[in-house]
Design an enzyme around this catalytic site. Sequence first.
Site, mmCIF file in Angstrom:
data_model
loop_
_atom_site.group_PDB
_atom_site.id
_atom_site.type_symbol
_atom_site.label_atom_id
_atom_site.label_comp_id
_atom_site.label_asym_id
_atom_site.label_seq_id
_atom_site.Cartn_x
_atom_site.Cartn_y
_atom_site.Cartn_z
ATOM 1 N N ARG A 253 0.851 -1.200 0.000
ATOM 2 C CA ARG A 253 0.000 0.000 0.000
ATOM 3 C C ARG A 253 0.882 1.244 0.000
ATOM 4 O O ARG A 253 1.794 1.369 0.820
ATOM 5 C CB ARG A 253 -0.896 -0.006 1.236
ATOM 6 C CG ARG A 253 -1.884 1.150 1.312
ATOM 7 C CD ARG A 253 -2.700 1.053 2.594
ATOM 8 N NE ARG A 253 -3.486 -0.177 2.610
ATOM 9 C CZ ARG A 253 -3.861 -0.797 3.735
ATOM 10 N NH1 ARG A 253 -3.504 -0.324 4.912
ATOM 11 N NH2 ARG A 253 -4.596 -1.895 3.670
ATOM 12 N N ARG B 274 -1.688 6.665 9.683
ATOM 13 C CA ARG B 274 -1.593 6.119 8.328
ATOM 14 C C ARG B 274 -1.861 7.198 7.283
ATOM 15 O O ARG B 274 -1.722 8.391 7.548
ATOM 16 C CB ARG B 274 -2.556 4.945 8.189
ATOM 17 C CG ARG B 274 -2.247 3.776 9.131
ATOM 18 C CD ARG B 274 -3.129 2.589 8.827
ATOM 19 N NE ARG B 274 -2.828 1.439 9.671
ATOM 20 C CZ ARG B 274 -3.420 0.254 9.518
ATOM 21 N NH1 ARG B 274 -4.341 0.078 8.587
ATOM 22 N NH2 ARG B 274 -3.107 -0.751 10.308
ATOM 23 N N LYS C 247 -3.891 1.220 14.888
ATOM 24 C CA LYS C 247 -3.839 2.104 13.733
ATOM 25 C C LYS C 247 -4.535 3.427 14.036
ATOM 26 O O LYS C 247 -5.409 3.510 14.917
ATOM 27 C CB LYS C 247 -4.482 1.431 12.527
ATOM 28 C CG LYS C 247 -5.940 1.042 12.706
ATOM 29 C CD LYS C 247 -6.428 0.242 11.514
ATOM 30 C CE LYS C 247 -7.846 -0.287 11.734
ATOM 31 N NZ LYS C 247 -8.297 -1.138 10.612
ATOM 32 N N LYS D 44 -6.091 7.097 12.009
ATOM 33 C CA LYS D 44 -6.472 7.645 10.706
ATOM 34 C C LYS D 44 -6.926 9.093 10.843
ATOM 35 O O LYS D 44 -7.657 9.432 11.783
ATOM 36 C CB LYS D 44 -7.590 6.801 10.088
ATOM 37 C CG LYS D 44 -7.186 5.351 9.841
ATOM 38 C CD LYS D 44 -8.333 4.517 9.302
ATOM 39 C CE LYS D 44 -7.896 3.077 9.040
ATOM 40 N NZ LYS D 44 -9.011 2.250 8.517
ATOM 41 N N CYS E 290 -15.035 -3.793 -0.065
ATOM 42 C CA CYS E 290 -13.663 -4.109 0.336
ATOM 43 C C CYS E 290 -13.134 -5.276 -0.502
ATOM 44 O O CYS E 290 -13.863 -5.906 -1.250
ATOM 45 C CB CYS E 290 -13.609 -4.438 1.817
ATOM 46 S SG CYS E 290 -14.446 -5.976 2.267
ATOM 47 N N CYS F 157 -7.779 -11.453 1.499
ATOM 48 C CA CYS F 157 -7.845 -10.946 2.868
ATOM 49 C C CYS F 157 -8.040 -12.092 3.853
ATOM 50 O O CYS F 157 -9.019 -12.845 3.761
ATOM 51 C CB CYS F 157 -8.980 -9.933 3.008
ATOM 52 S SG CYS F 157 -9.149 -9.312 4.708
ATOM 53 N N CYS G 132 -16.362 -8.684 6.210
ATOM 54 C CA CYS G 132 -16.270 -8.971 7.639
ATOM 55 C C CYS G 132 -16.655 -7.710 8.389
ATOM 56 O O CYS G 132 -16.857 -6.647 7.780
ATOM 57 C CB CYS G 132 -14.860 -9.448 8.005
ATOM 58 S SG CYS G 132 -13.659 -8.101 8.158
ATOM 59 N N CYS H 115 -13.526 -1.979 6.556
ATOM 60 C CA CYS H 115 -12.678 -1.247 5.622
ATOM 61 C C CYS H 115 -13.485 -0.480 4.572
ATOM 62 O O CYS H 115 -13.028 0.552 4.078
ATOM 63 C CB CYS H 115 -11.708 -2.200 4.932
ATOM 64 S SG CYS H 115 -10.475 -2.910 6.054
#
Length: 568
Positions: free
Chosen positions: A73, A142, A208, A210, A429, A435, A474, A478
């Site tokens: 990424r 990120r 994480k 954001k 996603c 994944c 899931c 995302c």
Amino acid sequence: MTEKIAPIEQLKIDSNYLRGTIQQGLADPITGAISEDDNKLLKFHGSYQQDDRDVREERRKQKLEPAYSFMIRARLAGGVITPTQWLAFDKIATDWAQFGLRITTRQTFQWHGVRKPHLKLSLRAITDALASTIAACGDVNRQVVSASNPLLSEHHALVQYWAEQISDAFLPKTNAYAEIWLDGEKVDALTQGDEVEPIYGKTYLPRKFKIGIAVPPLNDVDVFAQDIGLIAIIEQDNLVGFNVAIGGGMGATHGDDTTYPRLGSVIGFTTPENVLAVAQAIITTQRDHGNRQERRYARLKYTVDTMGVESFKAEVERRSGVFLSAPRHYRFEQNGDRFGWVKAANGRWHLGLRIDSGRLMDTAQGSWLSGMRAIAQIHQGHFRLTCNQNLIIADVATRDKAKIDELVAQHQLDGYQTQSGIRSTTIACVALPTCGLAMAESERYAPVILPKLEHLLAQHGLTNERIVFRISGCPNGCSRPYLGEIALVGRALGRYDLRLGANFTGERLNVIYKQNIAEEEILSTLNELFSRFAKDRVDQEHFGDFLVRHEVIAQPTQKLIPLVLQSA
């Protein structure tokens, strides 16, 4: 007595600032994989190890290791790239990756299916294109996302400037990235200073993090889904500052009510010159107060709810030395993208293109990879990736429009001209096969379910109705499914939770309407609701608002952290 910390926290401490044994693992020719610990550290460098789940069982029967590969990424603040960078990224996708280029819901590119021998080559090529992958994943700040609305060109450059400033300010300072991927060469933005992490420390953040910047009236970044959401306030055509929202986050766990999606809470207004200090204070408060014992409670949203919004705000003001004044007035009108040609105030043109699930490949439906390659070879402006997996060919002179249009038509990239309203808003996603968290299909299911939804909508005269639709394989979120007026969240192969009732501006969460249902029930349920919507809606009413007004669903509310976590 020292509190017990999660294993990942000890791994970060022992990693020697994210080095671990990644170099040794890359050099091992016996396996296509690296160790589990190194895979966790690799995320900080912008990559994940994955395997092809479609062939996992067959390879097991043949006594072969899984078909390992890596996702990469990029870190592209605000999703702005040049034609030269586009061509470099295209070459990586063509030479070393599978499945083309993919625009993510965080306004950047991902490459999938990169084999271990090509991982270092790919990261070096990204660096040579004056980009990076560092901190695109991992327990750090990120990719910083930013408004891409082409009608706001006069403000886009300034907002983009702040996106880049924020992105650069919170990069890890370790030299590990240069040592592992660039043979020890120093890259100024990545390796300044001594071997310390003045903001992150040895354990970096608990999870994480954001940050996103939106410019009203378009909430095209879903600003309330961010750990820090900055709402640009434009007064008398000037950027006077930002409203600051904290604690947004989309992840949850099925069957665990102590985990939940959360919208960011607006805590005040700050001027541009203070925004970095405020952001750093929020990040360091999370660093010091975030949950490092139980990883599922480690996001900022849980820290905010545990401390309380007012207490968290007071700590931010104390650390930053900045008083947050009352939020300024703003109004959002929608949270999607615009498509087709738009002329900005400066006379330049911007072409918004719709891309299914952000996937740029050459297929029978359109030669996206080669078509955009041809456009990048002649384009004199730049490109903007969007948080809704779409693309803007930006800053086009009037004289160049015809050539762009010719290439778009030649490569069948003009589906935006005939797309339905629901297709124009859909986000999916990656999910299967790459994944490891996916429970159900998402990207591969979108082209299956969308035509069926479009058929139902057409029967009720709703083809052009823009209904925000999200699909996730899931509950980790995302594709930001909890902000969909309609959302499918995967439970198992072919089975989803049907969630309804978010609003069109991204300012209200949806709720579960039916759990663990298959396609037939999804379609029959939505068909009944579409029928009611077509008959009983008021003028200009959106689908999610209709469902709340008619009490089809309960009025969604902001969920607070359970008391069990207050003492965790």
